[in-house]
Design an enzyme around this catalytic site. Structure first.
Site, PDB file in Angstrom:
ATOM      1  N   ARG A  68       0.794  -1.442  -0.024  1.00 25.10           N
ATOM      2  CA  ARG A  68       0.071   0.084   0.001  1.00 25.10           C
ATOM      3  C   ARG A  68       0.849   1.317  -0.036  1.00 25.10           C
ATOM      4  O   ARG A  68       1.911   1.137   0.443  1.00 25.10           O
ATOM      5  CB  ARG A  68      -0.927   0.015   0.988  1.00 25.10           C
ATOM      6  CG  ARG A  68      -1.869  -1.101   1.520  1.00 25.10           C
ATOM      7  CD  ARG A  68      -2.707  -1.152   2.774  1.00 25.10           C
ATOM      8  NE  ARG A  68      -3.600  -2.311   2.760  1.00 25.10           N
ATOM      9  CZ  ARG A  68      -3.303  -3.234   3.356  1.00 25.10           C
ATOM     10  NH1 ARG A  68      -1.962  -3.635   3.994  1.00 25.10           N
ATOM     11  NH2 ARG A  68      -4.353  -4.159   3.304  1.00 25.10           N
ATOM     12  N   LYS A  78      -2.422  -3.096   7.907  1.00 26.66           N
ATOM     13  CA  LYS A  78      -3.851  -2.672   8.732  1.00 26.66           C
ATOM     14  C   LYS A  78      -3.724  -3.829   9.987  1.00 26.66           C
ATOM     15  O   LYS A  78      -3.636  -4.711   9.831  1.00 26.66           O
ATOM     16  CB  LYS A  78      -4.897  -2.964   7.712  1.00 26.66           C
ATOM     17  CG  LYS A  78      -4.745  -1.821   6.523  1.00 26.66           C
ATOM     18  CD  LYS A  78      -6.263  -1.894   5.918  1.00 26.66           C
ATOM     19  CE  LYS A  78      -6.357  -0.989   4.646  1.00 26.66           C
ATOM     20  NZ  LYS A  78      -7.690  -0.897   4.039  1.00 26.66           N
ATOM     21  N   HIS A  85      -2.375   3.121  -5.970  1.00 28.58           N
ATOM     22  CA  HIS A  85      -3.078   1.760  -5.805  1.00 28.58           C
ATOM     23  C   HIS A  85      -3.308   0.950  -6.934  1.00 28.58           C
ATOM     24  O   HIS A  85      -3.349  -0.300  -6.823  1.00 28.58           O
ATOM     25  CB  HIS A  85      -4.581   2.249  -5.036  1.00 28.58           C
ATOM     26  CG  HIS A  85      -5.160   1.427  -4.535  1.00 28.58           C
ATOM     27  ND1 HIS A  85      -4.521   0.776  -3.364  1.00 28.58           N
ATOM     28  CD2 HIS A  85      -6.275   0.604  -4.379  1.00 28.58           C
ATOM     29  CE1 HIS A  85      -5.040  -0.040  -2.768  1.00 28.58           C
ATOM     30  NE2 HIS A  85      -6.169  -0.429  -3.393  1.00 28.58           N
ATOM     31  N   ARG A  88      -0.463  -1.217  -7.352  1.00 28.37           N
ATOM     32  CA  ARG A  88      -0.779  -2.622  -6.229  1.00 28.37           C
ATOM     33  C   ARG A  88      -1.830  -3.579  -6.888  1.00 28.37           C
ATOM     34  O   ARG A  88      -1.472  -4.886  -7.072  1.00 28.37           O
ATOM     35  CB  ARG A  88      -1.421  -1.982  -5.059  1.00 28.37           C
ATOM     36  CG  ARG A  88      -1.825  -3.264  -3.965  1.00 28.37           C
ATOM     37  CD  ARG A  88      -2.319  -2.527  -2.820  1.00 28.37           C
ATOM     38  NE  ARG A  88      -3.120  -3.205  -1.855  1.00 28.37           N
ATOM     39  CZ  ARG A  88      -2.748  -3.999  -0.776  1.00 28.37           C
ATOM     40  NH1 ARG A  88      -1.436  -4.173  -0.764  1.00 28.37           N
ATOM     41  NH2 ARG A  88      -3.408  -4.511  -0.309  1.00 28.37           N
ATOM     42  N   HIS A 118      -4.435  -9.073   2.481  1.00 25.85           N
ATOM     43  CA  HIS A 118      -5.873  -8.920   2.789  1.00 25.85           C
ATOM     44  C   HIS A 118      -6.408  -9.961   4.071  1.00 25.85           C
ATOM     45  O   HIS A 118      -5.991 -10.996   3.951  1.00 25.85           O
ATOM     46  CB  HIS A 118      -6.914  -9.400   1.657  1.00 25.85           C
ATOM     47  CG  HIS A 118      -6.660  -8.440   0.641  1.00 25.85           C
ATOM     48  ND1 HIS A 118      -6.593  -8.722  -0.854  1.00 25.85           N
ATOM     49  CD2 HIS A 118      -6.407  -7.163   0.409  1.00 25.85           C
ATOM     50  CE1 HIS A 118      -6.602  -7.554  -1.781  1.00 25.85           C
ATOM     51  NE2 HIS A 118      -6.233  -6.717  -0.693  1.00 25.85           N
ATOM     52  N   TYR A 139      -9.675  -9.701  -8.081  1.00 25.60           N
ATOM     53  CA  TYR A 139      -8.702  -9.865  -9.256  1.00 25.60           C
ATOM     54  C   TYR A 139      -8.536 -10.921  -9.959  1.00 25.60           C
ATOM     55  O   TYR A 139      -8.208 -11.005 -11.190  1.00 25.60           O
ATOM     56  CB  TYR A 139      -7.167  -9.832  -8.609  1.00 25.60           C
ATOM     57  CG  TYR A 139      -6.876  -8.568  -7.763  1.00 25.60           C
ATOM     58  CD1 TYR A 139      -6.640  -7.404  -8.235  1.00 25.60           C
ATOM     59  CD2 TYR A 139      -6.913  -8.655  -6.405  1.00 25.60           C
ATOM     60  CE1 TYR A 139      -6.482  -6.096  -7.625  1.00 25.60           C
ATOM     61  CE2 TYR A 139      -6.774  -7.350  -5.491  1.00 25.60           C
ATOM     62  CZ  TYR A 139      -6.227  -6.218  -6.084  1.00 25.60           C
ATOM     63  OH  TYR A 139      -5.965  -5.089  -5.555  1.00 25.60           O
TER      64      TYR A 139
END
Length: 306
Positions: free
Chosen positions: A149, A173, A247, A250, A273, A282
């Site tokens: 990110r 995250k 992004h 990514r 994720h 994706y």
């Protein structure tokens, strides 16, 4: 906004401490609540006096702005969480957001660049002055090689790369750590950048800890500045800048991995994720691109002529 009593500030402090929310999340929630207050012309404390019709009018105005369902849903989530916090803390007697309908959200495929477009973007870095060219190439190579990110990349510390690692340990995250790869091309770009990094150090700040040091208040490149640099590179590469962002690099990392045969669980791990359903988007992108290749190049794709 009132400096004496600011429920938005209290809410942001709560999610920072109790939920370990990342800085970009805090900034996004702050922007969303500020937009609510600005649009309805109230102060932060005035948000507590809003009723259901006020919020309904706000979301009608959002719809008129032409915002995407995803953006509207994010704003809805921020507002719902804010009012739930206010009720729980006895700052408000009722929750005016409880009947806000969720935005209808269809399948939104992420933008992605082809391999040749990524190559063109990297080549276009040479259009800048030598030091900036080396830095921007390093940024793009690292983003595309690792899938990091942009917040993770610009916040990366110098000591993370000084031993020429093949992998980096990234705290994503929720404070969850993961390994991300660096291919030979990215590692070569890092080595070249480290030779000229001092050109970007703030005056008198020889101990700046960030890899992508900057003279700005944050001490490192900002998301906004990286976006501007990518826009310039896209123009020089003959690519629509609307298709290029941190992004998008990514997205390209993930899509090209799947096109190359990587399994979905591996890509999920590399992207950080928590839920594989986030990664599954994706597979749609990769499948669509493969279909386009077949239709463009297969001898029977345009029908039989004999």
């Amino acid at each position: 906004m009132s400096s004496r009593f600011d429920p938005v500030k209290q809410f942001l402090q709560m999610i920072a401490v109790e939920r370990n929310a990342a800085k970009p999340t805090l900034e996004a929630y702050g922007r969303d609540l500020a937009d609510l207050a600005d649009t309805l012309q109230v102060t932060a404390s005035g948000l507590l006096a809003l009723a259901e019709p006020d919020l309904a009018r706000y979301f009608t105005l959002l719809s008129e702005r032409g915002l995407s369902a995803a953006t509207t849903q994010r704003k809805r989530s921020a507002i719902r969480q804010f009012y739930r916090f206010c009720v729980a803390e006895n700052l408000a007697g009722a929750d005016p957001s409880r009947k806000i309908a969720a935005a209808k959200k269809g399948l939104s495929l992420p933008k992605v660049l082809s391999r040749s477009e990524v190559d063109s973007l990297i080549a276009a870095c040479a259009e800048k002055n030598p030091h900036q060219a080396v830095r921007l190439e390093c940024l793009i190579e690292m983003a595309y090689a690792s899938g990091m990110r942009i917040s993770e990349l610009i916040g990366l510390k110098l000591d993370a790369v000084q031993r020429d690692p093949a992998y980096l340990i990234i705290r994503g995250k929720g404070g969850v750590e993961r390994l991300v790869p660096l291919n030979p091309s990215a590692r070569a770009a890092i080595r070249e950048y480290l030779e000229i990094r001092q050109a970007f150090l703030p005056a008198g700040d020889k101990n700046n800890p960030f890899l992508f040091a900057s003279r700005g208040a944050d001490g490192h490149l900002t998301r906004r500045r990286v976006g501007q640099l990518l826009d310039e590179a896209a123009l020089n590469a003959g690519i629509d800048p609307a298709r290029v962002s941190p992004h998008v690099l990514r997205h390209a990392f993930a899509t090209h991995l799947l096109e190359g045969g990587a399994d979905l669980r591996t890509v999920q791990t590399l992207l950080g994720h928590a839920d594989i359903s986030t990664t599954q988007i994706y597979t749609h992108v990769a499948g669509e691109r493969l279909r386009e290749v077949v239709e463009s190049h297969h001898p029977l794709a345009k029908g039989r002529t004999g």
